[in-house]
Scaffold this motif. Structure first.
Motif, PDB file in Angstrom:
ATOM      1  N   SER A 108       0.841  -1.194   0.000  1.00  0.00           N
ATOM      2  CA  SER A 108       0.000   0.000   0.000  1.00  0.00           C
ATOM      3  C   SER A 108       0.874   1.240   0.000  1.00  0.00           C
ATOM      4  CB  SER A 108      -0.914   0.013   1.233  1.00  0.00           C
ATOM      5  OG  SER A 108      -0.145   0.143   2.414  1.00  0.00           O
ATOM      6  N   SER A 109       0.330   2.332  -0.464  1.00  0.00           N
ATOM      7  CA  SER A 109       1.076   3.589  -0.504  1.00  0.00           C
ATOM      8  C   SER A 109       1.382   4.098   0.896  1.00  0.00           C
ATOM      9  CB  SER A 109       0.287   4.635  -1.286  1.00  0.00           C
ATOM     10  OG  SER A 109      -0.984   4.845  -0.690  1.00  0.00           O
ATOM     11  N   PHE A 110       0.580   3.685   1.889  1.00  0.00           N
ATOM     12  CA  PHE A 110       0.823   4.134   3.262  1.00  0.00           C
ATOM     13  C   PHE A 110       2.113   3.536   3.822  1.00  0.00           C
ATOM     14  CE2 PHE A 110      -3.799   4.039   2.618  1.00  0.00           C
ATOM     15  CZ  PHE A 110      -4.081   5.385   2.824  1.00  0.00           C
ATOM     16  N   ALA A 111       2.487   2.351   3.341  1.00  0.00           N
ATOM     17  CA  ALA A 111       3.716   1.713   3.812  1.00  0.00           C
ATOM     18  C   ALA A 111       4.932   2.170   3.039  1.00  0.00           C
ATOM     19  CB  ALA A 111       3.578   0.190   3.724  1.00  0.00           C
ATOM     20  N   GLU A 129      -1.839  -8.404  -5.959  1.00  0.00           N
ATOM     21  CA  GLU A 129      -2.505  -7.209  -6.486  1.00  0.00           C
ATOM     22  C   GLU A 129      -1.681  -5.981  -6.141  1.00  0.00           C
ATOM     23  OE1 GLU A 129      -6.899  -5.053  -6.352  1.00  0.00           O
ATOM     24  OE2 GLU A 129      -6.362  -6.589  -4.881  1.00  0.00           O
ATOM     25  N   LEU A 130      -1.614  -5.066  -7.081  1.00  0.00           N
ATOM     26  CA  LEU A 130      -1.004  -3.769  -6.864  1.00  0.00           C
ATOM     27  C   LEU A 130      -2.052  -2.694  -7.127  1.00  0.00           C
ATOM     28  CD1 LEU A 130       2.461  -4.211  -8.630  1.00  0.00           C
ATOM     29  CD2 LEU A 130       2.009  -4.250  -6.181  1.00  0.00           C
ATOM     30  N   PHE A 131      -2.008  -1.626  -6.334  1.00  0.00           N
ATOM     31  CA  PHE A 131      -2.976  -0.544  -6.469  1.00  0.00           C
ATOM     32  C   PHE A 131      -2.379   0.583  -7.312  1.00  0.00           C
ATOM     33  CE2 PHE A 131      -3.586  -2.635  -2.373  1.00  0.00           C
ATOM     34  CZ  PHE A 131      -4.877  -3.105  -2.530  1.00  0.00           C
ATOM     35  N   THR A 134       0.220   2.688  -5.464  1.00  0.00           N
ATOM     36  CA  THR A 134       1.187   1.996  -4.612  1.00  0.00           C
ATOM     37  C   THR A 134       2.513   2.736  -4.524  1.00  0.00           C
ATOM     38  OG1 THR A 134       0.214  -0.184  -5.059  1.00  0.00           O
ATOM     39  CG2 THR A 134       2.498  -0.132  -4.313  1.00  0.00           C
ATOM     40  N   PHE A 135       3.006   3.260  -5.638  1.00  0.00           N
ATOM     41  CA  PHE A 135       4.327   3.893  -5.658  1.00  0.00           C
ATOM     42  C   PHE A 135       4.239   5.416  -5.762  1.00  0.00           C
ATOM     43  CE2 PHE A 135       4.749  -0.309  -7.770  1.00  0.00           C
ATOM     44  CZ  PHE A 135       5.490  -0.940  -6.784  1.00  0.00           C
ATOM     45  N   SER A 136       3.108   5.961  -5.385  1.00  0.00           N
ATOM     46  CA  SER A 136       2.900   7.402  -5.546  1.00  0.00           C
ATOM     47  C   SER A 136       3.763   8.227  -4.601  1.00  0.00           C
ATOM     48  CB  SER A 136       1.421   7.740  -5.332  1.00  0.00           C
ATOM     49  OG  SER A 136       1.013   7.352  -4.015  1.00  0.00           O
ATOM     50  N   LEU A 137       4.217   7.654  -3.485  1.00  0.00           N
ATOM     51  CA  LEU A 137       4.978   8.417  -2.493  1.00  0.00           C
ATOM     52  C   LEU A 137       6.458   8.035  -2.478  1.00  0.00           C
ATOM     53  CD1 LEU A 137       2.405   8.377   0.447  1.00  0.00           C
ATOM     54  CD2 LEU A 137       2.779  10.149  -1.266  1.00  0.00           C
ATOM     55  N   VAL A 155      -0.923  -5.651 -13.837  1.00  0.00           N
ATOM     56  CA  VAL A 155      -0.358  -4.424 -13.290  1.00  0.00           C
ATOM     57  C   VAL A 155      -1.233  -3.269 -13.769  1.00  0.00           C
ATOM     58  CG1 VAL A 155       1.650  -2.912 -13.205  1.00  0.00           C
ATOM     59  CG2 VAL A 155       1.957  -5.389 -13.296  1.00  0.00           C
ATOM     60  N   PRO A 156      -1.845  -2.516 -12.854  1.00  0.00           N
ATOM     61  CA  PRO A 156      -2.797  -1.475 -13.269  1.00  0.00           C
ATOM     62  C   PRO A 156      -2.123  -0.340 -14.026  1.00  0.00           C
ATOM     63  CG  PRO A 156      -2.388  -1.377 -10.899  1.00  0.00           C
ATOM     64  CD  PRO A 156      -1.747  -2.628 -11.391  1.00  0.00           C
ATOM     65  N   ALA A 157      -2.861   0.244 -14.949  1.00  0.00           N
ATOM     66  CA  ALA A 157      -2.345   1.364 -15.736  1.00  0.00           C
ATOM     67  C   ALA A 157      -2.092   2.556 -14.824  1.00  0.00           C
ATOM     68  CB  ALA A 157      -3.338   1.730 -16.832  1.00  0.00           C
ATOM     69  N   GLY A 158      -1.021   3.267 -15.092  1.00  0.00           N
ATOM     70  CA  GLY A 158      -0.695   4.460 -14.322  1.00  0.00           C
ATOM     71  C   GLY A 158       0.085   4.211 -13.055  1.00  0.00           C
ATOM     72  N   ILE A 159       0.330   2.969 -12.708  1.00  0.00           N
ATOM     73  CA  ILE A 159       1.000   2.675 -11.442  1.00  0.00           C
ATOM     74  C   ILE A 159       2.436   3.192 -11.424  1.00  0.00           C
ATOM     75  CG2 ILE A 159       1.742   0.385 -12.197  1.00  0.00           C
ATOM     76  CD1 ILE A 159       1.332  -0.551  -9.319  1.00  0.00           C
ATOM     77  N   PHE A 160       3.087   3.238 -12.613  1.00  0.00           N
ATOM     78  CA  PHE A 160       4.483   3.672 -12.662  1.00  0.00           C
ATOM     79  C   PHE A 160       4.623   5.150 -13.049  1.00  0.00           C
ATOM     80  CE2 PHE A 160       4.905  -0.938 -13.999  1.00  0.00           C
ATOM     81  CZ  PHE A 160       5.259  -1.368 -12.732  1.00  0.00           C
ATOM     82  N   ASP A 161       3.505   5.840 -13.224  1.00  0.00           N
ATOM     83  CA  ASP A 161       3.572   7.242 -13.660  1.00  0.00           C
ATOM     84  C   ASP A 161       4.343   8.141 -12.705  1.00  0.00           C
ATOM     85  OD1 ASP A 161       2.184   6.421 -15.821  1.00  0.00           O
ATOM     86  OD2 ASP A 161       0.307   7.462 -15.353  1.00  0.00           O
TER      87      ASP A 161
END
Length: 922
Positions: A108-111, A129-131, A134-137, A155-161
């Motif tokens: 999770s992005s919180f971790a 599963e990845l949200f 996940t890597f927004s922070l 792997v959801p779209a935009g996860i690596f943006d």
């Protein structure tokens, strides 16, 4: 820096480290730490920059466990049992976080709120599963490893943006079935992308349009059948593309174009091995003008036209091995100015044009082995001035043109292999053209009988292999008794029965195996004193006494093989002169009856010892033989004791020993302490052809947790692996490889239930009991894995006996028969007893044992009750007499207890247990 790995530490040390004020890096990897306590870490948290806790047994991290670490940059938690990841308190400082090989199920992005994190490894977890956030922070990530999360699938779209700085991304072995077209759109700095070993069937068009800096793309091990035009558009900087092990049937240059826009290519290495390619368009590689390495092995090419590669002027290596090529035509591999290596082995080539390699003047290595060539054109190697290595083995050649290696064509041919052909005479005249440069010639496995004595070609060759040719004795003498500068000589399998003298003063390696040598002349090595390796295996040597004088001439000998000889005795003094020996093999000696205790005492430098398979040997003192061998690294030994432990191997168990193999049918058990002392980083343990039926649960515990261990248990009598042993394997499954289990007689009974649930039980075939033989263990239910006797008649018989006892009408005590009585009592009327068949016992041995125990207990109870009754009877009689005397006065009333039932007449001195109580006890 303090390294405390591999010490079986159970908790993080605290006060012990307070005396280290400059400690910056602490490694506690490969221990047994179970918990991380913030109050303990606080004591030295302000100093550490690197903290290693890899390969422990940590199952959870307390929230903000590392909040006092103000300088920590690298945290390694690889190989633990973490299920969830909480905030660690390192959000402001951490640069490298390794969570590889845990049990994380989600992120999770919180971790993941690390402002400075550049490296994150969460490979080999259980991520499903990845949200999208996940890597927004963690916008500073440079390297991200998500590989070997086999159930990720999507792997959801935009996860690596948010990862604008990402350079290396690993998504291999994640179960991906498809990729969103916009997944990599924001990764402008991406340089390496790994998507291997997934389930991808296609690559979307324009997927990499913004990956302008990508240099390495790995798509190997997928199921890609076709590529679309524009699939690789945008890859302006790509150097290496790996498409091996897919299902491609064609490959086009248009894959790198987009809507008829030609895109320049910087590709240098293209791997298309192991596909289904049988035809390529002439323009397939035109766009890749800078291509250096082209790999097309294991495909289905019948024909490979020169137009495919003629424009590739930077091409240095071509691999077309393991195809179906039949002919090679004019200039097929010619005019390639930079081509250095060509591999065409394992095809069906029977014809080759003399201009095939014309003007490829940089070609240095050609491999044409395993084809059907019967002859070679004389002008084939014209202009190949720099050719050094030529491999023509496993063809149908019987001769070579005399001028094929002329100096005007080839300047410096160094190595040529002609083994497994049909030469009747050695092509010495052809080879003579390279007299000054030819150093290695392999003519083994041909039909050569005669080697002339006056041929100068042999004089300068440094490595000569004539093994397994039917050489005449004259030819053997010509080879051995005439001066030569040869360094390595192989004459195995050439019918040698007598060797008189060697005129090879520079000889270092000599192979005389697979001959008929019984003894060697004492002066044979008078001039070959530099010999380092000698192979005398597979001969008819019986007595080593005749060799003691020979060894004195070989003070430099390092390798000796005497295996497969009818040697009868190995005594002290047989090898006294071989002080420099490093490798000794004396295996498979069918006639040896005695090996003396101190036979190997001179081998103070020995590193490898192989000594096993002695069917006539009564006893071998393992401890005595190995007492002085303190430098051993590899030991493969026959054990004549029934039990092996640390006592026999004590002197060997050190950091040097890397491989230990124990053999022998007399060996029945292995102690848990056997491997104590081994410390090598890579350890191989072998147990072969023994009578060992089980492995001790603690066998692997003494081995370092950091070591990579191979345990080979091929061909023993192991019936199963205990649950405790399987726990040890599972605890270290990433560092332990077990093989050979299926070659043992695995018994599918109650003891195999743990093995069935283990990953090792997947391919196990039951060898017993009879009703489960040849079934897969995983296909057997737990209810079928039983240790109860599989005898259907036992239950029936027991039921019949019980029914009989319930129908009895007599009051006499019943007897539990271990066998049916021969005659029935004339007083007692019993129901007919059904006797068991003669093929099966009425009651098993276990039943008999239980009945005996129960009978003993009942007998003891009967005796105890009889004694109690007698004692109480006597006591009551005494009290009754006293009371009777007291009551002689008529005015004294008699007590009521005088009328107690105890005053009534007692039963006879015997005890009868009612039937229901008897059955309960039984």
């Amino acid at each position: 820096m303090l390294n405390l790995q591999d010490n079986n530490i159970l908790s993080i040390p605290a006060n012990a480290l307070m005396a280290l004020p400059k400690l910056a890096a602490l490694k506690l990897d490969y221990n047994r730490i179970t918990a991380v306590a913030p109050e303990i870490l606080k004591l030295y948290a302000h100093r550490l920059t690197i903290f290693g806790l890899a390969k422990n047994v940590i199952r959870e991290l307390p929230e903000y466990a590392f909040q006092d670490f103000k300088k920590l940059k690298s945290l390694d938690l690889n190989g633990n049992f973490l299920i969830n990841l909480e905030s660690t308190g390192l959000e402001e400082t951490l640069d490298n976080l390794n969570l590889r090989d845990n049990q994380l199920t989600s992120l999770s992005s919180f971790a993941l709120t690390y402002k400075l994190l550049t490296k994150l490894d969460v490979s080999k977890n259980n991520l499903k599963e990845l949200f999208p956030d996940t890597f927004s922070l963690v916008p500073t990530l440079v390297q991200l490893n998500l590989s070997r999360n086999n159930h990720l699938t999507n792997v959801p779209a935009g996860i690596f943006d948010p990862l604008k700085k990402l350079e290396i991304l690993d998504l291999s072995s994640t179960g991906l079935k498809q990729i969103n077209t916009y997944l990599f759109d924001e990764l402008f700095n991406l340089k390496q992308l790994y998507l291997s070993n997934n389930h991808l069937v296609e690559i979307p068009e324009m997927l990499f349009k913004n990956c302008l800096n990508l240099t390495i793309l790995d798509l190997s091990g997928n199921s890609i059948v076709n590529l679309r035009i524009g699939s690789f558009y945008g890859l302006m900087s790509m150097k290496r593309l790996d498409l091996s092990s897919n299902k491609l049937t064609t490959f086009k240059g248009e894959y790198f174009n987009a809507r008829n826009k030609v895109n320049s290519s910087t590709l240098e290495e293209l791997n298309l091995n192991n596909n289904e390619l049988s035809y390529l368009f002439p323009s397939s590689f035109t766009i890749h003008s800078k291509l250096k390495i082209l790999k097309l092995a294991f495909n289905k090419f019948n024909y490979f036209p020169k137009e495919l590669i003629m424009s590739l002027m930077f091409l240095q290596e071509i691999d077309l091995s393991n195809n179906n090529l039949k002919t090679i035509d004019d200039y097929d591999y010619g005019n390639l100015a930079r081509l250095r290596k060509l591999n065409l082995n394992n095809n069906k080539i029977d014809t080759i044009s003399e201009t095939t390699f014309f003007n490829s003047s940089q070609l240095q290595i050609i491999n044409l082995s395993f084809n059907n060539l019967e002859k070679i054109p004389e002008r084939l190697f014209n202009t190949l001035y720099r050719l050094k290595i030529l491999n023509l083995n496993n063809n149908l050649l019987s001769d070579l043109p005399e001028n094929i290696f002329d100096r005007a064509k080839i300047r410096m041919l160094e190595h040529i292999s002609l083994s497994h052909n049909q030469f009747v005479a050695a092509p010495l005249k052809s080879l003579q053209k390279q007299y000054f440069f030819l150093t290695s010639v392999d003519l083994s496995h041909n039909l050569i009988e005669h080697i002339p004595s006056d041929d100068s070609t042999m004089v300068n060759i440094k490595h000569l292999d004539l093994s397994f040719n039917p050489l005449t004795q004259e030819s053997i003498n010509n080879i051995l008794n005439e001066p030569k500068t040869v360094r390595a000589l192989n004459l195995a399998g050439t019918n040698i029965n007598h060797v008189v003298h060697l005129e090879t003063p520079f000889l270092q390696y000599l192979n005389l195996s697979h001959n008929k040598i019984e003894v060697l002349a004492s002066n044979i090595f008078d001039r070959s004193t530099l010999l380092e390796e000698l192979d005398l295996s597979h001969n008819i040597i019986e007595d080593l006494d005749a060799f003691t004088n020979i060894w004195t001439k070989l003070s430099n000998l390092q390798t000796l093989d005497l295996s497969y000889n009818p040697i009868e005795k190995i005594k002290q003094g047989h090898f006294d002169s071989l002080h420099s020996l490093i490798y000794l093999s004396i295996t498979n000696l069918p006639e040896v009856e005695r090996i003396e205790k101190y036979a190997f005492k001179q081998f103070v430098n020995l590193e490898i010892l192989k000594a096993y398979n002695y069917p006539k040997l009564g006893y071998m003192d393992t401890q005595g033989l190995l007492n002085q061998l303190n430098l051993l690294e590899i030991l493969d030994l026959e054990i004549t004791d029934s039990t092996i432990g640390s006592d026999q191997l004590l002197t060997l168990m050190n950091a040097r020993l890397k491989q230990l193999t124990m053999r022998g049918s007399r060996l029945k058990s292995v102690l848990a302490s056997t491997l104590a002392g081994l410390k090598s980083a890579d350890i191989t343990i072998g147990l072969h052809n023994t009578s060992v039926t089980s492995l001790p649960p603690a066998l692997l515990i003494p081995l370092p947790r950091s070591s990579h261990i191979t345990l080979d248990i091929t061909d023993n009598e192991i019936s199963t692996l205990s649950a405790q042993f399987l726990v040890q394997l599972d605890d270290r499954k990433n560092n332990i490889y077990l093989k050979g289990l299926n070659s043992n007689p695995i018994q599918c009974d109650c003891n195999a239930r743990a093995l069935r649930r283990s990953y090792l039980g997947m391919n196990i075939v039951c060898q017993g009991p009879i009703d489960l033989k040849d079934r897969l263990l995983v296909e057997t239910g737990d209810d079928e894995l039983t240790c109860d006797a599989r005898k259907t008649t036992t239950t029936t018989t027991t039921t019949t006996v019980r029914t009989t006892k319930r129908t009895t009408t007599t009051s006499e005590p019943e007897i539990i028969w271990s066998l049916p009585p021969q005659t029935a009592s004339p007083v007692t009327k019993r129901a007919p007893v059904v006797r068991p068949s003669t093929s099966m016992a009425a009651i098993s041995n276990d039943d008999t044992l239980i009945i005996g125990i129960v009978g003993g207990v009942i007998g003891f109870i009967i005796i105890l009750i009889i004694i109690i009754c007698i004692v109480r009877l006597k006591m009551m009689n005494n009290n009754a007499i006293v009371q009777t005397q007291h009551c002689m006065n008529p005015n004294c009333p008699c007590p009521k207890y005088i009328t107690s039932p105890y005053m009534t007449p007692m039963a006879p001195s015997s005890y009868y247990m009612p039937y229901e109580k008897e059955m309960t006890l039984r």
